[in-house]
Design an enzyme around this catalytic site. Structure first.
Site, mmCIF file in Angstrom:
data_model
loop_
_atom_site.group_PDB
_atom_site.id
_atom_site.type_symbol
_atom_site.label_atom_id
_atom_site.label_comp_id
_atom_site.label_asym_id
_atom_site.label_seq_id
_atom_site.Cartn_x
_atom_site.Cartn_y
_atom_site.Cartn_z
ATOM 1 N N SER A 4 -86.919 -53.566 -60.184
ATOM 2 C CA SER A 4 -86.859 -52.535 -59.146
ATOM 3 C C SER A 4 -88.152 -52.447 -58.330
ATOM 4 O O SER A 4 -88.188 -51.734 -57.341
ATOM 5 C CB SER A 4 -86.592 -51.172 -59.786
ATOM 6 O OG SER A 4 -87.650 -50.832 -60.670
ATOM 7 N N TYR A 35 -85.205 -47.263 -59.609
ATOM 8 C CA TYR A 35 -83.792 -47.439 -59.952
ATOM 9 C C TYR A 35 -83.333 -46.347 -60.931
ATOM 10 O O TYR A 35 -82.142 -46.121 -61.085
ATOM 11 C CB TYR A 35 -83.578 -48.793 -60.653
ATOM 12 C CG TYR A 35 -83.394 -50.004 -59.756
ATOM 13 C CD1 TYR A 35 -83.638 -49.963 -58.385
ATOM 14 C CD2 TYR A 35 -82.967 -51.216 -60.306
ATOM 15 C CE1 TYR A 35 -83.476 -51.104 -57.599
ATOM 16 C CE2 TYR A 35 -82.793 -52.349 -59.516
ATOM 17 C CZ TYR A 35 -83.049 -52.293 -58.165
ATOM 18 O OH TYR A 35 -82.876 -53.419 -57.387
ATOM 19 N N GLY A 36 -84.308 -45.744 -61.602
ATOM 20 C CA GLY A 36 -83.986 -44.867 -62.739
ATOM 21 C C GLY A 36 -83.096 -43.685 -62.448
ATOM 22 O O GLY A 36 -82.433 -43.163 -63.348
ATOM 23 N N CYS A 66 -85.963 -55.777 -65.683
ATOM 24 C CA CYS A 66 -85.906 -54.338 -65.404
ATOM 25 C C CYS A 66 -84.918 -53.715 -66.385
ATOM 26 O O CYS A 66 -83.768 -54.154 -66.470
ATOM 27 C CB CYS A 66 -85.438 -54.126 -63.959
ATOM 28 S SG CYS A 66 -85.214 -52.394 -63.510
ATOM 29 N N CYS A 180 -88.807 -49.165 -70.522
ATOM 30 C CA CYS A 180 -89.056 -49.197 -69.080
ATOM 31 C C CYS A 180 -90.264 -50.089 -68.857
ATOM 32 O O CYS A 180 -91.225 -50.050 -69.638
ATOM 33 C CB CYS A 180 -89.309 -47.782 -68.563
ATOM 34 S SG CYS A 180 -89.865 -47.726 -66.844
ATOM 35 N N HIS A 182 -92.711 -49.994 -66.976
ATOM 36 C CA HIS A 182 -94.014 -49.378 -66.689
ATOM 37 C C HIS A 182 -94.761 -48.912 -67.942
ATOM 38 O O HIS A 182 -95.968 -48.722 -67.905
ATOM 39 C CB HIS A 182 -93.832 -48.164 -65.776
ATOM 40 C CG HIS A 182 -93.496 -48.503 -64.363
ATOM 41 N ND1 HIS A 182 -92.395 -49.263 -64.026
ATOM 42 C CD2 HIS A 182 -94.118 -48.203 -63.199
ATOM 43 C CE1 HIS A 182 -92.356 -49.395 -62.710
ATOM 44 N NE2 HIS A 182 -93.397 -48.755 -62.196
HETATM 45 N N1 DGL Z 1 -88.171 -51.372 -63.745
HETATM 46 C C1 DGL Z 1 -87.696 -50.029 -63.928
HETATM 47 C C2 DGL Z 1 -87.205 -49.887 -65.362
HETATM 48 O O1 DGL Z 1 -87.635 -50.598 -66.233
HETATM 49 C C3 DGL Z 1 -88.794 -49.050 -63.576
HETATM 50 C C4 DGL Z 1 -88.355 -47.649 -63.366
HETATM 51 C C5 DGL Z 1 -87.388 -47.418 -62.212
HETATM 52 O O2 DGL Z 1 -87.184 -48.263 -61.356
HETATM 53 O O3 DGL Z 1 -86.871 -46.290 -62.176
HETATM 54 O O4 DGL Z 1 -86.368 -49.081 -65.657
#
Ligand code: DGL
Length: 261
Positions: A4, A35-36, A66, A180, A182
């Site tokens: 994302s 994306y969450g 992701c 996630c 991050h």
């Molecule tokens: N790459 C997304 C995940 O691992 C980061 C968070 C997001 O996009 O909301 O869910």
């Protein structure tokens, strides 16, 4: 490999370390981040188009770096890839397998975005291992954005992490899936809050091992010699991707090409 935004660069980091000989092309859908909390149906359409774009660019393997994209759109990516005879490595299942293998008390926590938790993807993947695990899932609506916006080491992030850890502490999990991309950036905070006996399982290691297994299994692995290339596409602001992305990749990040999805 796609994500994302910049978060999946923590996954790419592990792949660059473990499989230096391979070439990687990373797409960060920064225009759509996060994306969450987006509509899963809209995400699925986008994931299908991203998969198509990466396959058009010659991908021999598609990696979903992701957690949210894996949770809501893994099947779409698999359909698009299968039509071209390409395999997919998602992030959820390899991570769940490691967590299920290392938990001693059979209590596994999952910290992830609301979409990931709502999809039940981790719960299903952990149940599929068949160890009768207790699974405690905690949705963290704003942690990824907080981390991305640079508030990495301030008191508010620590307080937020502390509140998300409370139900995990109450449930006495001995293993926590960082569900996630991050969260590896705040792993030291989480470890301090939960105590050093709790094992943290990040996506990067799990995916790198799964990529290696898959490439070797299909005879597509390169000989382990030399260094391949790694290139970047993003759907939003390339300069911002470069600046923030370097913090996540922890390696030099070269040119970034903007693409439309
Ligand atoms: N790459 C997304 C995940 O691992 C980061 C968070 C997001 O996009 O909301 O869910």
């Amino acid at each position: 490999m796609f994500d994302s935004g910049v978060g999946g660069l923590t996954v790419l980091h592990e792949c660059l370390v473990s499989l230096p000989q391979e070439d990687f092309l990373y797409l960060g859908d920064t225009a759509m981040f996060p994306y969450g909390d987006k509509d899963p149906a809209e995400l699925r359409q986008r994931i299908g188009r991203i998969a198509g774009l990466l396959l058009d660019r010659g991908a021999k393997l598609l990696v979903i770096a992701c957690n949210t994209a894996t949770s809501v759109g893994q099947e779409v990516a698999r359909e698009v890839a299968a039509a071209r005879g390409v395999e997919v490595v998602p992030v959820v299942e390899p991570q769940a397998e490691i967590a299920a293998a290392i938990t001693a008390n059979a209590r596994v926590g999952v910290l992830a975005t609301p979409n990931t938790v709502a999809s039940g993807a981790y719960r299903r993947a952990l149940e599929a291992v068949g160890r009768g695990l207790d699974v405690v899932e905690v949705a963290a609506p704003d942690l990824a954005s907080f981390i991305q916006d640079g508030a990495l080491f301030d008191g508010d992030t620590m307080a937020m992490a502390r509140s998300y850890c409370r139900p995990l502490q109450e449930a006495e999990v001995d293993t926590l899936i960082l569900g996630c991309t991050h969260y590896p950036l705040v792993a030291p905070m989480l470890q301090r809050i939960l105590g050093r006996d709790v094992r943290l399982v990040s996506g990067g290691h799990a995916v790198a091992a799964a990529v290696q297994r898959t490439l070797e299994g299909s005879g597509l692995a390169r000989e382990a010699r030399g260094e391949g290339s790694y290139d970047f596409l993003c759907t939003g602001d390339c300069e911002a991707f470069h600046e923030i992305g370097t913090r996540f990749l922890q390696m030099p990040l070269g040119e970034v090409e903007q693409v439309e999805i």
